[in-house]
Motif scaffolding. Structure first.
Motif, PDB file in Angstrom:
ATOM      1  N   SER A   1       0.847  -1.421  -0.092  1.00 10.88           N
ATOM      2  CA  SER A   1       0.046   0.024   0.028  1.00 10.88           C
ATOM      3  C   SER A   1       0.652   1.186  -0.144  1.00 10.88           C
ATOM      4  CB  SER A   1      -0.954  -0.190   1.286  1.00 10.88           C
ATOM      5  OG  SER A   1      -1.356   1.270   1.517  1.00 10.88           O
ATOM      6  N   ALA A   2       0.440   2.150  -0.593  1.00 11.55           N
ATOM      7  CA  ALA A   2       0.998   3.515  -0.611  1.00 11.55           C
ATOM      8  C   ALA A   2       0.939   4.228   0.602  1.00 11.55           C
ATOM      9  CB  ALA A   2       0.715   4.445  -1.848  1.00 11.55           C
ATOM     10  N   VAL A   3       0.144   3.995   1.406  1.00 11.33           N
ATOM     11  CA  VAL A   3      -0.451   4.664   2.774  1.00 11.33           C
ATOM     12  C   VAL A   3       0.158   3.938   3.971  1.00 11.33           C
ATOM     13  CG1 VAL A   3      -2.394   5.621   4.138  1.00 11.33           C
ATOM     14  CG2 VAL A   3      -2.435   5.407   1.681  1.00 11.33           C
ATOM     15  N   ARG A   4       0.125   2.580   3.741  1.00 13.79           N
ATOM     16  CA  ARG A   4       0.379   1.845   5.110  1.00 13.79           C
ATOM     17  C   ARG A   4       1.442   0.769   5.011  1.00 13.79           C
ATOM     18  NH1 ARG A   4      -1.797   3.449   9.965  1.00 13.79           N
ATOM     19  NH2 ARG A   4      -4.049   4.321   9.325  1.00 13.79           N
ATOM     20  N   ARG A   5       2.379   0.295   5.770  1.00 16.81           N
ATOM     21  CA  ARG A   5       3.546  -0.420   5.605  1.00 16.81           C
ATOM     22  C   ARG A   5       2.636  -2.027   5.942  1.00 16.81           C
ATOM     23  NH1 ARG A   5       8.029   0.690   4.223  1.00 16.81           N
ATOM     24  NH2 ARG A   5       9.079  -0.780   5.298  1.00 16.81           N
ATOM     25  N   ALA A   6       3.740  -2.935   5.481  1.00 20.33           N
ATOM     26  CA  ALA A   6       2.796  -4.409   5.441  1.00 20.33           C
ATOM     27  C   ALA A   6       2.539  -4.781   6.894  1.00 20.33           C
ATOM     28  CB  ALA A   6       3.974  -5.574   4.989  1.00 20.33           C
ATOM     29  N   PRO A   7       3.228  -4.377   7.932  1.00 17.07           N
ATOM     30  CA  PRO A   7       2.743  -4.851   9.452  1.00 17.07           C
ATOM     31  C   PRO A   7       1.096  -4.480   9.529  1.00 17.07           C
ATOM     32  CG  PRO A   7       4.884  -4.279   9.342  1.00 17.07           C
ATOM     33  CD  PRO A   7       4.330  -3.966   8.102  1.00 17.07           C
ATOM     34  N   ALA A   8       0.851  -3.156   9.322  1.00 21.48           N
ATOM     35  CA  ALA A   8      -0.420  -2.469   9.622  1.00 21.48           C
ATOM     36  C   ALA A   8      -1.271  -3.304   8.632  1.00 21.48           C
ATOM     37  CB  ALA A   8      -0.393  -1.042   9.173  1.00 21.48           C
ATOM     38  N   LEU A   9      -1.017  -3.603   7.258  1.00 17.37           N
ATOM     39  CA  LEU A   9      -2.028  -4.235   6.318  1.00 17.37           C
ATOM     40  C   LEU A   9      -2.305  -5.584   6.944  1.00 17.37           C
ATOM     41  CD1 LEU A   9      -0.307  -3.137   2.976  1.00 17.37           C
ATOM     42  CD2 LEU A   9      -2.522  -2.181   4.300  1.00 17.37           C
ATOM     43  N   LEU A  10      -1.416  -6.433   7.446  1.00 15.78           N
ATOM     44  CA  LEU A  10      -1.593  -7.649   7.913  1.00 15.78           C
ATOM     45  C   LEU A  10      -2.325  -7.706   9.164  1.00 15.78           C
ATOM     46  CD1 LEU A  10       1.890  -9.302   7.066  1.00 15.78           C
ATOM     47  CD2 LEU A  10      -0.500  -9.919   6.219  1.00 15.78           C
ATOM     48  N   GLU A  11      -2.286  -6.809   9.954  1.00 14.59           N
ATOM     49  CA  GLU A  11      -3.021  -6.624  11.228  1.00 14.59           C
ATOM     50  C   GLU A  11      -4.459  -6.428  10.881  1.00 14.59           C
ATOM     51  OE1 GLU A  11      -1.616  -3.868  14.162  1.00 14.59           O
ATOM     52  OE2 GLU A  11       0.505  -4.657  13.791  1.00 14.59           O
ATOM     53  N   ARG A  12      -4.767  -5.617   9.897  1.00 10.86           N
ATOM     54  CA  ARG A  12      -5.988  -5.356   9.457  1.00 10.86           C
ATOM     55  C   ARG A  12      -6.585  -6.516   8.805  1.00 10.86           C
ATOM     56  NH1 ARG A  12      -8.219  -0.084   8.994  1.00 10.86           N
ATOM     57  NH2 ARG A  12      -9.943  -1.106   8.701  1.00 10.86           N
ATOM     58  N   ILE A  13      -5.971  -7.233   8.167  1.00  8.20           N
ATOM     59  CA  ILE A  13      -6.304  -8.581   7.397  1.00  8.20           C
ATOM     60  C   ILE A  13      -6.749  -9.579   8.712  1.00  8.20           C
ATOM     61  CG2 ILE A  13      -5.635 -10.799   6.310  1.00  8.20           C
ATOM     62  CD1 ILE A  13      -4.079  -8.814   4.542  1.00  8.20           C
ATOM     63  N   GLU A  14      -5.854  -9.566   9.726  1.00  9.94           N
ATOM     64  CA  GLU A  14      -5.967 -10.558  10.760  1.00  9.94           C
ATOM     65  C   GLU A  14      -7.349 -10.101  11.573  1.00  9.94           C
ATOM     66  OE1 GLU A  14      -4.852 -13.355  11.586  1.00  9.94           O
ATOM     67  OE2 GLU A  14      -3.441 -13.583   9.826  1.00  9.94           O
ATOM     68  N   LEU A  15      -7.513  -8.692  11.760  1.00  8.78           N
ATOM     69  CA  LEU A  15      -8.763  -8.291  12.340  1.00  8.78           C
ATOM     70  C   LEU A  15     -10.107  -8.639  11.461  1.00  8.78           C
ATOM     71  CD1 LEU A  15      -7.670  -4.870  13.802  1.00  8.78           C
ATOM     72  CD2 LEU A  15      -8.188  -7.098  15.081  1.00  8.78           C
ATOM     73  N   PHE A  16      -9.925  -8.522  10.362  1.00  9.47           N
ATOM     74  CA  PHE A  16     -11.106  -8.832   9.501  1.00  9.47           C
ATOM     75  C   PHE A  16     -11.474 -10.393   9.359  1.00  9.47           C
ATOM     76  CE2 PHE A  16     -12.591 -10.887   5.591  1.00  9.47           C
ATOM     77  CZ  PHE A  16     -13.730 -10.210   5.189  1.00  9.47           C
ATOM     78  N   ILE A  17     -10.656 -11.319   9.474  1.00 10.37           N
ATOM     79  CA  ILE A  17     -10.689 -12.757   9.721  1.00 10.37           C
ATOM     80  C   ILE A  17     -11.387 -12.880  11.152  1.00 10.37           C
ATOM     81  CG2 ILE A  17      -9.419 -14.865   9.987  1.00 10.37           C
ATOM     82  CD1 ILE A  17      -7.537 -13.849   7.803  1.00 10.37           C
ATOM     83  N   GLU A  18     -10.862 -12.505  12.069  1.00  9.40           N
ATOM     84  CA  GLU A  18     -11.452 -12.489  13.393  1.00  9.40           C
ATOM     85  C   GLU A  18     -13.275 -12.094  13.398  1.00  9.40           C
ATOM     86  OE1 GLU A  18     -10.651 -14.451  16.256  1.00  9.40           O
ATOM     87  OE2 GLU A  18      -9.147 -14.931  14.786  1.00  9.40           O
ATOM     88  N   ASP A  19     -13.263 -10.932  12.918  1.00 10.33           N
ATOM     89  CA  ASP A  19     -14.751 -10.403  12.772  1.00 10.33           C
ATOM     90  C   ASP A  19     -15.351 -11.222  11.726  1.00 10.33           C
ATOM     91  OD1 ASP A  19     -13.849  -8.342  14.308  1.00 10.33           O
ATOM     92  OD2 ASP A  19     -13.762  -6.916  12.621  1.00 10.33           O
ATOM     93  N   PHE A  20     -14.921 -11.838  10.679  1.00  5.24           N
ATOM     94  CA  PHE A  20     -15.657 -12.723   9.681  1.00  5.24           C
ATOM     95  C   PHE A  20     -16.124 -14.111  10.447  1.00  5.24           C
ATOM     96  CE2 PHE A  20     -16.480 -15.587   6.384  1.00  5.24           C
ATOM     97  CZ  PHE A  20     -17.342 -14.541   5.540  1.00  5.24           C
ATOM     98  N   LYS A  21     -15.059 -14.610  11.476  1.00  7.92           N
ATOM     99  CA  LYS A  21     -15.576 -15.806  12.075  1.00  7.92           C
ATOM    100  C   LYS A  21     -16.786 -15.455  12.893  1.00  7.92           C
ATOM    101  CE  LYS A  21     -12.536 -17.041  15.275  1.00  7.92           C
ATOM    102  NZ  LYS A  21     -11.338 -17.655  16.127  1.00  7.92           N
TER     103      LYS A  21
END
Length: 136
Positions: A1-21
């Motif tokens: 992403s041009a706005v966020r680094r990889a760790p921040a993006l991966l954290e958001r993905i993990e939060l989405f996965i937890e919410d989707f569960k």
């Protein structure tokens, strides 16, 4: 992403996965059935262009075992999957901490200044770190 680094993006993905569960667990059987029907309709939509048909057929040939009615077969199986089975599959293979979860993270990080960032990123989200350096 041009706005966020990889760790921040991966954290958001993990939060989405937890919410989707939780979304899967809270979904009513009627809403689940509605999603299944909608997905089946989408999968069974006819191809609209020759290029789309060509791409579908050629992908089958490239797989080495062409099955030209794969969409119909997949749709038939879709109707047999229960909500309980989907939740169990999600918890076994997708949810964070699942025993059978596999994770592949591809990130571009400056080298060698931030090699620790890439290593810690892999270790944090995949359980093991293997960094591959691109040589110019």
């Amino acid at each position: 992403s041009a706005v966020r680094r990889a760790p921040a993006l991966l954290e958001r993905i993990e939060l989405f996965i937890e919410d989707f569960k939780q979304v899967l667990r809270d979904m009513t059987p009627a809403k689940f059935a509605n999603h299944v029907v909608s997905l089946a309709k989408r999968w069974l939509e006819p191809t609209r262009t020759l290029a789309e048909l060509h791409g579908t057929c050629w992908n089958e040939v490239l797989r080495g075992f062409p099955v030209f009615d794969r969409t119909e077969r997949d749709t038939a199986v879709l109707g047999k999957v229960s909500q309980t089975e989907l939740i169990q599959f999600f918890e076994d293979y997708i949810a964070k901490g699942a025993a059978s979860r596999a994770c592949l993270v591809t990130a571009v990080a400056p080298w060698p200044q931030n090699s620790d960032e890439a290593t810690s990123l892999c270790a944090a989200f995949c359980g093991e770190a293997r960094v591959v350096q691109h040589e110019p």
